[in-house]
Design a protein around this motif. Structure first.
Motif, mmCIF file in Angstrom:
data_model
loop_
_atom_site.group_PDB
_atom_site.id
_atom_site.type_symbol
_atom_site.label_atom_id
_atom_site.label_comp_id
_atom_site.label_asym_id
_atom_site.label_seq_id
_atom_site.Cartn_x
_atom_site.Cartn_y
_atom_site.Cartn_z
ATOM 1 N N GLN A 98 -9.769 -4.103 8.760
ATOM 2 C CA GLN A 98 -9.580 -2.481 8.667
ATOM 3 C C GLN A 98 -9.365 -2.003 9.973
ATOM 4 O O GLN A 98 -8.793 -0.787 10.224
ATOM 5 C CB GLN A 98 -10.922 -1.874 8.198
ATOM 6 N N ALA A 120 -10.885 -5.576 2.930
ATOM 7 C CA ALA A 120 -11.200 -4.522 2.256
ATOM 8 C C ALA A 120 -12.621 -4.496 1.735
ATOM 9 O O ALA A 120 -13.318 -5.528 1.271
ATOM 10 C CB ALA A 120 -10.272 -3.947 1.075
ATOM 11 N N GLU A 125 -10.659 1.596 0.666
ATOM 12 C CA GLU A 125 -9.856 0.717 1.446
ATOM 13 C C GLU A 125 -8.847 -0.123 0.633
ATOM 14 O O GLU A 125 -7.678 -0.404 1.091
ATOM 15 C CB GLU A 125 -10.889 -0.136 2.218
ATOM 16 N N LEU A 137 -6.122 -9.122 -0.996
ATOM 17 C CA LEU A 137 -7.308 -8.506 -0.466
ATOM 18 C C LEU A 137 -8.297 -9.530 -0.093
ATOM 19 O O LEU A 137 -8.650 -10.275 -1.320
ATOM 20 C CB LEU A 137 -7.761 -7.230 -1.174
#
Length: 219
Positions: A98, A120, A125, A137
Motif C-alpha cells: 500500500q 490489501a 484498499e 490481491l
C-alpha cells in the motif's frame, strides 16, 4: 488494463512461494527454490529484504539465478516492490504494498502483459487496487507471522469471506503465517491460493513441505 486471464491467475496463485537469501537457513537460495518447485510451487516472488539482505549487483545476480530456475520450470517470476529490478530482469511481474506506487502506474510502466499484485488489508484498499488494474490481491496477514517485520494486524480467514461477500471476484491469495495444517480454511474462506515463506524455505525437507501444502489444499 491487464490482459492476464483471471482463471490462469487463480491457478498460478495456488502455491505462491516468496523468498530471498535471508529466508534460506538450510540450503542455498537456488537449491531452496529448486526443491520448492519440485514439490509443487506454482508462482515465485523474489523478496530480498531484511537484515543481511543483498544489495545492488549482488541482489541483481541472485535474481537472475532464481529467474533462470523459474524459467527452466515454467514458473512465473515476480519481484517484490522494486520496479527497477523488475525491469532490469524483465520479470514476469511485480508485487507491491500500500505504500508503493499504485497498480495503474505500474501498468503504464510495465505494460499489459506483466502480472501486477497488490497487498490489501481492507475492502476499500482491495477495491482501489482492482480499479487500478491489479491482476491479484495478497490478503493478510491471515495468521501471526515472523517473516515480515512490517506486518499489519492479523486478519484471519474472515477477511477473505468479507471480500467475497462484497462482490470482489479478483484472484486472491492469503498470506501470513500459513502452514499446511491451516491452509485449507484459507481456501474455504475464498482465497484461490496461499503465499508461503518460512513454512517452505525453513523446512527440514523443502520439497516435502511444498508437496504437503498441495496435498492439504486438495482435501
Amino acid at each position: 488494463m491487464s490482459r492476464i486471464d483471471p482463471a490462469a491467475m487463480r491457478s498460478l496463485l495456488r502455491l505462491y512461494f516468496i523468498m530471498g537469501s535471508v529466508n534460506c537457513p538450510r540450503l542455498s537460495p537456488a537449491d531452496t527454490l529448486r526443491e520448492a518447485i519440485a514439490g509443487g510451487v506454482t508462482l515465485f516472488q523474489y523478496r530480498e529484504k531484511g537484515a543481511g539482505a543483498l544489495q545492488g549487483a549482488a541482489a541483481l545476480e541472485l535474481g537472475r539465478q532464481l529467474q533462470a530456475i523459474c524459467r527452466e520450470n515454467s514458473v512465473p517470476f515476480i519481484v517484490n516492490d522494486d520496479i527497477g529490478l523488475a525491469e532490469l530482469l524483465d520479470a514476469d511481474g511485480v508485487h507491491v504494498g500500500q505504500d508503493d506506487a499504485p497498480a495503474r502506474e505500474l501498468r503504464r510502466r510495465l505494460g499489459a502483459h506483466k502480472i501486477i499484485g497488490v497487498s490489501a488489508h481492507t475492502v476499500d484498499e482491495a477495491r482501489q487496487a482492482v480499479a487500478d488494474g491489479a491482476d491479484y490481491l495478497g490478503i493478510g496477514p491471515i495468521y501471526p507471522t515472523a517473516s515480515k517485520d512490517d506486518a499489519r494486524a492479523v486478519q484471519g480467514p474472515p477477511i477473505l469471506e468479507e471480500l467475497r461477500r462484497c462482490g470482489l471476484d479478483i484472484p486472491l491469495v492469503g498470506i501470513g503465517g500459513i502452514t499446511a495444517g491451516s491452509a485449507r480454511p484459507v481456501i474455504e474462506a475464498g482465497a484461490d491460493g496461499v503465499s508461503v515463506i518460512s513454512a517452505i524455505a525453513a523446512a527440514e525437507d523443502i520439497r516435502q513441505a511444498s508437496a504437503g501444502f498441495r496435498h492439504a489444499m486438495r482435501q
